[in-house]
Design a protein around this motif. Structure first.
Motif, short mmCIF file in Angstrom:
data_model
loop_
_atom_site.label_atom_id
_atom_site.label_comp_id
_atom_site.label_asym_id
_atom_site.label_seq_id
_atom_site.Cartn_x
_atom_site.Cartn_y
_atom_site.Cartn_z
N ALA A 1 0.81 -1.23 0.00
CA ALA A 1 0.00 0.00 0.00
C ALA A 1 0.84 1.27 0.00
O ALA A 1 0.32 2.36 0.21
CB ALA A 1 -0.93 -0.01 1.21
N ARG A 2 2.11 1.18 -0.25
CA ARG A 2 3.02 2.33 -0.18
C ARG A 2 2.54 3.50 -1.04
O ARG A 2 2.49 4.65 -0.57
CB ARG A 2 4.42 1.92 -0.60
N ALA A 3 2.17 3.26 -2.28
CA ALA A 3 1.72 4.34 -3.17
C ALA A 3 0.42 4.97 -2.64
O ALA A 3 0.25 6.19 -2.70
CB ALA A 3 1.54 3.84 -4.59
N HIS A 4 -0.48 4.15 -2.13
CA HIS A 4 -1.73 4.67 -1.58
C HIS A 4 -1.44 5.58 -0.37
O HIS A 4 -2.03 6.66 -0.24
CB HIS A 4 -2.65 3.53 -1.15
N LEU A 5 -0.53 5.18 0.48
CA LEU A 5 -0.17 5.98 1.65
C LEU A 5 0.48 7.30 1.23
O LEU A 5 0.23 8.34 1.86
CB LEU A 5 0.74 5.19 2.58
N ARG A 6 1.26 7.28 0.16
CA ARG A 6 1.85 8.53 -0.35
C ARG A 6 0.79 9.45 -0.91
O ARG A 6 0.81 10.66 -0.67
CB ARG A 6 2.90 8.23 -1.42
N ARG A 7 -0.16 8.88 -1.68
CA ARG A 7 -1.23 9.70 -2.27
C ARG A 7 -2.09 10.35 -1.20
O ARG A 7 -2.64 11.42 -1.40
CB ARG A 7 -2.13 8.84 -3.17
N HIS A 8 -2.22 9.69 -0.07
CA HIS A 8 -3.08 10.18 1.01
C HIS A 8 -2.24 10.60 2.23
O HIS A 8 -2.71 10.49 3.37
CB HIS A 8 -4.10 9.11 1.39
N ALA A 9 -1.04 11.09 2.00
CA ALA A 9 -0.09 11.39 3.08
C ALA A 9 -0.68 12.32 4.13
O ALA A 9 -0.38 12.17 5.32
CB ALA A 9 1.19 11.98 2.50
N ALA A 10 -1.50 13.26 3.73
CA ALA A 10 -2.08 14.21 4.69
C ALA A 10 -3.03 13.52 5.67
O ALA A 10 -3.28 14.05 6.76
CB ALA A 10 -2.80 15.33 3.95
N GLN A 11 -3.54 12.35 5.31
CA GLN A 11 -4.47 11.62 6.17
C GLN A 11 -3.78 10.58 7.05
O GLN A 11 -4.40 10.04 7.96
CB GLN A 11 -5.50 10.88 5.31
N VAL A 12 -2.52 10.28 6.78
CA VAL A 12 -1.83 9.22 7.51
C VAL A 12 -1.49 9.69 8.93
O VAL A 12 -0.86 10.73 9.12
CB VAL A 12 -0.56 8.76 6.78
#
Length: 188
Positions: free
Chosen positions: A160-171
């Motif tokens: 899920a690395r790319a998904h976490l980068r795309r949603h970095a503000a929510q992590v």
């Protein structure tokens, strides 16, 4: 029914344990899966799902898998993404599960206390990630609201690395270095 300390529902523990362990010298699941199961269970995950692939027969013969939903990944050689897709699809069959705590089988330094910290923040819209001295690592809690996008976009060995980068503000990063170690066995 919600578990105590887990807002909005149950959190499934998802162990990715399908790889062939080239750098290790063979599949890691027969050696480390039992510990990974205990960490997730003691940390509050329910149910526990283990994705197996290479070494599946040996793992089933040597590891106590009682109470674990074991899923064989016939596409394990495609990389971690295939196991993550399979695990999220399996978890989605349980409507009471609002998130999954994704744990890699080869991280023996992760503790149940670290898992409990992550689960305390879990919810269907959440992306919660353990970090160690400020460096993001595993486990990672993926809320149900993210599963469809993750399943449709993950490829290869990235999870899920790319998904976490795309949603970095929510992590939501949760510091765990005081109660766990974030290395994988190939780093030791």
């Amino acid at each position: 029914m919600s578990r105590p300390g887990v807002p909005g529902g149950r959190v499934a523990g998802l162990i990715l344990a399908a790889g062939e362990g080239r750098r290790y010298g063979g599949p890691k699941a027969p050696v480390f899966l039992g510990q990974a199961i205990r960490v997730l269970r003691d940390g509050g995950c329910d149910p526990i799902i283990a994705i197996l692939g290479a070494g599946s027969r040996r793992t089933r013969a040597t590891v106590d898998l009682a109470g674990v939903e074991v899923v064989d990944n016939p596409g394990w050689a495609e990389g971690m993404a295939s196991s993550l897709r399979l695990g999220l699809t399996t978890a989605a069959r349980s409507p009471e599960v609002s998130a999954v705590c994704v744990h890699l089988v080869d991280m023996p330094g992760v503790s149940a206390t670290a898992v409990t910290r992550l689960l305390a923040r879990a919810h269907a819209g959440g992306l919660i990630r353990a970090c160690y001295d400020g460096e993001p690592g595993h486990p990672v809690v993926l809320g149900r609201d993210h599963w469809a996008e993750i399943v449709s976009t993950v490829r290869g060995d990235q999870g899920a690395r790319a998904h976490l980068r795309r949603h970095a503000a929510q992590v939501d990063l949760v510091e765990c270095a005081d109660v766990a170690a974030g290395y994988d066995i190939d780093e030791r």
